[in-house]
Design a protein around this motif. Structure first.
Motif, PDB file in Angstrom:
ATOM      1  N   ASP A   1       0.993  -1.132   0.017  1.00 31.20           N
ATOM      2  CA  ASP A   1      -0.054   0.174   0.063  1.00 31.20           C
ATOM      3  C   ASP A   1       0.896   1.097  -0.120  1.00 31.20           C
ATOM      4  O   ASP A   1       0.482   2.119   0.764  1.00 31.20           O
ATOM      5  CB  ASP A   1      -0.997  -0.084   1.178  1.00 31.20           C
TER       6      ASP A   1
ATOM      7  N   VAL B   1       3.009   4.273  -1.919  1.00 28.73           N
ATOM      8  CA  VAL B   1       3.026   5.292  -3.113  1.00 28.73           C
ATOM      9  C   VAL B   1       4.419   5.512  -3.415  1.00 28.73           C
ATOM     10  O   VAL B   1       4.990   6.184  -2.592  1.00 28.73           O
ATOM     11  CB  VAL B   1       2.422   6.574  -2.945  1.00 28.73           C
TER      12      VAL B   1
ATOM     13  N   ILE C   1      15.663   4.383   2.605  1.00 33.99           N
ATOM     14  CA  ILE C   1      14.380   5.202   2.455  1.00 33.99           C
ATOM     15  C   ILE C   1      12.977   4.537   2.936  1.00 33.99           C
ATOM     16  O   ILE C   1      12.210   4.649   3.959  1.00 33.99           O
ATOM     17  CB  ILE C   1      14.251   5.969   1.563  1.00 33.99           C
TER      18      ILE C   1
ATOM     19  N   HIS D   1      11.436   2.785   5.857  1.00 29.79           N
ATOM     20  CA  HIS D   1      10.982   3.375   6.987  1.00 29.79           C
ATOM     21  C   HIS D   1       9.774   4.037   6.861  1.00 29.79           C
ATOM     22  O   HIS D   1       9.055   4.713   7.776  1.00 29.79           O
ATOM     23  CB  HIS D   1      12.026   4.622   7.463  1.00 29.79           C
ATOM     24  N   LEU D   2       8.911   4.008   5.770  1.00 26.20           N
ATOM     25  CA  LEU D   2       7.988   4.548   5.543  1.00 26.20           C
ATOM     26  C   LEU D   2       6.683   3.744   5.230  1.00 26.20           C
ATOM     27  O   LEU D   2       5.399   4.031   5.113  1.00 26.20           O
ATOM     28  CB  LEU D   2       8.183   5.191   4.234  1.00 26.20           C
TER      29      LEU D   2
ATOM     30  N   ASP E   1       4.641   2.162   7.324  1.00 26.15           N
ATOM     31  CA  ASP E   1       3.489   1.869   8.181  1.00 26.15           C
ATOM     32  C   ASP E   1       3.135   3.427   8.405  1.00 26.15           C
ATOM     33  O   ASP E   1       2.562   3.633   9.148  1.00 26.15           O
ATOM     34  CB  ASP E   1       3.770   1.239   9.549  1.00 26.15           C
ATOM     35  N   ARG E   2       3.523   4.191   7.325  1.00 24.21           N
ATOM     36  CA  ARG E   2       3.250   5.784   7.646  1.00 24.21           C
ATOM     37  C   ARG E   2       1.991   5.841   6.551  1.00 24.21           C
ATOM     38  O   ARG E   2       1.833   5.262   5.680  1.00 24.21           O
ATOM     39  CB  ARG E   2       4.533   6.704   7.105  1.00 24.21           C
TER      40      ARG E   2
ATOM     41  N   HIS F   1      -0.175   7.738   3.559  1.00 22.52           N
ATOM     42  CA  HIS F   1       0.243   7.992   2.324  1.00 22.52           C
ATOM     43  C   HIS F   1       0.815   9.399   1.852  1.00 22.52           C
ATOM     44  O   HIS F   1       1.488   9.600   0.905  1.00 22.52           O
ATOM     45  CB  HIS F   1      -1.073   7.613   1.396  1.00 22.52           C
TER      46      HIS F   1
ATOM     47  N   ASP G   1       2.790  10.966   3.869  1.00 24.00           N
ATOM     48  CA  ASP G   1       4.219  10.852   4.191  1.00 24.00           C
ATOM     49  C   ASP G   1       5.119  10.173   3.121  1.00 24.00           C
ATOM     50  O   ASP G   1       6.075  10.447   2.723  1.00 24.00           O
ATOM     51  CB  ASP G   1       4.424  10.333   5.578  1.00 24.00           C
TER      52      ASP G   1
ATOM     53  N   VAL H   1       4.153   9.928  -0.099  1.00 25.01           N
ATOM     54  CA  VAL H   1       4.139  10.924  -1.077  1.00 25.01           C
ATOM     55  C   VAL H   1       5.131  11.705  -1.122  1.00 25.01           C
ATOM     56  O   VAL H   1       6.112  12.281  -1.860  1.00 25.01           O
ATOM     57  CB  VAL H   1       2.939  11.623  -1.436  1.00 25.01           C
ATOM     58  N   LEU H   2       5.493  12.517   0.249  1.00 22.68           N
ATOM     59  CA  LEU H   2       6.198  13.675   0.381  1.00 22.68           C
ATOM     60  C   LEU H   2       7.666  13.215   0.494  1.00 22.68           C
ATOM     61  O   LEU H   2       8.532  13.877  -0.262  1.00 22.68           O
ATOM     62  CB  LEU H   2       5.865  14.294   1.932  1.00 22.68           C
ATOM     63  N   ALA H   3       7.828  12.114   1.041  1.00 25.09           N
ATOM     64  CA  ALA H   3       9.259  11.546   1.154  1.00 25.09           C
ATOM     65  C   ALA H   3       9.751  11.081  -0.497  1.00 25.09           C
ATOM     66  O   ALA H   3      11.043  11.267  -1.009  1.00 25.09           O
ATOM     67  CB  ALA H   3       9.618  10.430   1.853  1.00 25.09           C
TER      68      ALA H   3
ATOM     69  N   LEU I   1      12.601  12.616  -2.907  1.00 25.29           N
ATOM     70  CA  LEU I   1      13.515  11.688  -3.834  1.00 25.29           C
ATOM     71  C   LEU I   1      13.809  12.006  -5.180  1.00 25.29           C
ATOM     72  O   LEU I   1      14.852  12.015  -5.810  1.00 25.29           O
ATOM     73  CB  LEU I   1      13.244  10.049  -3.431  1.00 25.29           C
TER      74      LEU I   1
END
Lengths: 305, 314
Positions: free
Chosen positions: A34, A36, A83, A86-87, A89-90, A92, A94, A96-98, A102
């Protein structure tokens, strides 16, 4: 007219298999974690840049392609480790932003390394000719090779997904990750593998189109968004959907650009038809997406919304 | 953010902006006003996005499309000889509303990741539409002959007047948005974000509320486009590039989601950071991106959480 249609259908097919290679990795990552990933398109771009460099170093496009595959696989692994891991379980947002960050980083880094001017790589000698199709019509061998490679990859993926244990886990993960995890499968490791493999497929696609396109830093963007359209049309997490969606988008986009204006000329005066055709053609796939979603919100082969 | 804190923040931010031309005059740095006008215009767009992102939970990745619609409304009307700012704003809103209505209605049939991707795809559709408008420069865009007129006079040619008009619009839109979020409509929207099924069960139609909010948001973002076109006196499809949509989300999140004034603050932070980084290197997006990744990774509950922790509140 028939010849032109056949030619455009082949071009559409070629574009479609390319989109499939990009969408396949993207849709599995979406479906299972799940997640993005906006940075998928830049990996396609990196594939193209790497093949230019490797082909220059080795003097052979084929060798360059062979080196590009493990290189993009490695890049996928590194990105996952640094990268993406670490994302998961964040939200969507977060993700998208990370991954948006990138995209900025990689695009600029590529520009620093390879410069802003578009690069080219010459086609391998053996594949640079064209073959006769019907009548006077000829088709470039290289494009046929792209179609063949794409279809073979699709076939290989299908075999892996339907016939192997890892494929079984993939399918299980795409429909219910929590259940798969409860059954004792290390979903994170599974995801690392898929992510790296998806990156390699995207890199492969980039490396294959490098000889027929100008390699520049903008090439990943349009393809990424079309890959999203493909996934949305096909249904998230479905490889079958990605394949159908990719071919549909590839053919509609390519054929629409050529035949849209011709069809419009039949009902409008030529100059208005030309302008309308130019305006409508690039929007065609989005209209297609809107129509399909209006009927099936989860996409053609989608299970969940 | 508590309402009290929010009001203080709003007074500080709007007051600061109102005094900025004085400061710029004293320092003799008139370019400050130009930068500030750009920030104000983006703040309007960020505010518009926060209305649906923060209160409706709708992550639209296509809001740059409305910037473009607003900007092209100026370009197209000017070409037709209509130069009044009021009419430009009206046209921008009238053009943005149906686009938002149709694409919003389709996008809202979906949830989560789908919604993000579909709004992105529709914005890309608008982008390609304007790229293919060869009468208005296509890819290269079009330079405006002049800024919009105000009451028939070319008042906006003065940077200060443009600045204060933009500030006035931002303030008006802020108050309007505040009003919307505090109304019954706004509470239904927030309720829908939290639990659409429950809202449906108590008799509301979440879809209608979300769609209305989406259309309002799109229209307000188009206003930002009108002001941006006036500020740069240049309109091109680059304005609606998907990177721009991403930047708008960054602004909202940087400032803290769902408190409106945060979006304004976020626009200030993001654009100043851009301005600052671009002084050091032409490759500023590299550093901007690294900062963005760093902030998201460093904070367990996202950027807004980090801001909250730094701010010391809860």
């Amino acid at each position: 007219m028939t010849n032109l249609l056949l030619l455009q259908l082949l071009n559409g097919l070629q574009f479609g298999v390319l989109l499939f290679l990009i969408a396949a990795g993207l849709t599995l990552v979406f479906g299972i974690m799940d997640f993005v990933n906006l940075a998928h398109g830049v990996i396609y771009m990196i594939g193209a840049y790497l093949v230019v460099t490797f082909a220059g170093l080795t003097g052979s496009y084929g060798l360059g392609l062979l080196l590009t595959l493990p290189a993009t696989l490695l890049i996928g692994l590194v990105l996952e480790f640094l990268i993406f891991r670490h994302l998961y379980d964040r939200s969507h947002l977060d993700q998208v932003l990370a991954t948006f960050g990138l995209v900025m980083v990689i695009t600029e880094a590529v520009e620093i390394i390879w410069g802003a001017a578009p690069l080219t790589v010459s086609m391998p000698e053996a594949l640079s000719g064209s073959v006769p199709l019907i009548g006077p019509l000829r088709y470039p061998v290289f494009r046929l090779a792209i179609i063949a490679a794409g279809l073979l990859t699709a076939l290989g993926l299908w075999l892996v997904i339907t016939r192997t244990r890892i494929g079984m886990r993939l399918r299980a993960g795409a429909s219910n990750r929590a259940m798969l995890s409860a059954l004792g499968v290390d979903v994170r490791r599974l995801f690392t593998v898929i992510f790296a493999f998806g990156a390699m497929l995207a890199g492969f696609a980039g490396a294959m189109v490098a000889p027929i396109l100008a390699v520049d830093t903008g090439m990943g963007e349009s393809v990424l968004i079309l890959a999203f359209v493909v996934i949305v049309i096909g249904g998230i997490g479905s490889i079958k959907g990605a394949f159908a969606g990719a071919l549909l988008v590839g053919v509609v986009d390519t054929v629409g650009r050529v035949f849209g204006p011709i069809l419009l000329k039949a009902v409008m005066d030529p100059s208005a038809a030309a302008q309308a055709g130019r305006t409508l053609a690039p929007m065609l796939v989005y209209i297609l997406m809107a129509l399909i979603l209006a009927i099936r919100p989860a996409g053609l082969f989608g299970q969940k919304t | 953010m508590s309402p009290r804190l929010r009001n203080i923040a709003a007074i500080v931010i709007f007051g600061g902006f109102a005094l900025l031309p004085l400061l710029a005059g004293m320092l003799g740095e008139s370019f400050l006003i130009v930068i500030a006008t750009r920030i104000l215009a983006f703040a309007i767009a960020a505010l518009a996005l926060d209305l649906i992102l923060g209160y409706g939970g709708m992550v639209s990745f296509g809001h740059a499309a409305y910037l473009g619609i607003g900007a092209y409304a100026v370009a197209i009307l000017q070409r037709a000889g209509i130069t009044d700012l009021g009419l430009h704003l009206l046209a921008a809103i009238v053009a943005a509303a149906p686009f938002a209505l149709v694409t919003g209605a389709i996008s809202l049939r979906t949830r989560g990741v789908y919604f993000i991707m579909i709004t992105l795809a529709f914005a890309q559709m608008a982008y390609f539409f304007f790229v293919s408008l060869s009468a208005y420069g296509g890819d290269d865009g079009v330079t405006l002959a002049a800024r919009s007129t105000l009451l028939g006079e070319p008042l906006l040619e003065n940077d200060r007047v443009l600045f204060y008009v933009t500030l006035g619009l931002l303030l008006a839109i802020y108050l309007l948005a505040l009003r919307i979020t505090q109304s019954r409509f706004g509470r239904v929207l927030t309720g829908t974000r939290e639990n659409p099924v429950r809202m449906q069960a108590i008799g509301y139609s979440p879809f209608r509320f979300q769609l209305t909010a989406y259309v309002i948001s799109g229209c307000l973002a188009a206003v930002a486009g009108v002001m941006l076109a006036n500020q740069t006196e240049f309109v091109s499809p680059a304005l609606m590039n998907w990177h721009r949509s991403g930047e708008l989300i960054v602004m909202v999140v940087l400032g803290g989601i769902g408190n409106l004034i945060g979006a304004v603050g976020g626009a200030v932070i993001a654009l100043l950071l851009e301005e600052f980084l671009s002084r050091f290197s032409e490759h500023w997006p590299l550093f901007f991106g690294l900062i963005l990744i760093g902030v998201v990774l460093a904070s367990r509950d996202g950027v807004s959480g980090l801001i909250r922790r730094i701010g010391g509140a809860k």
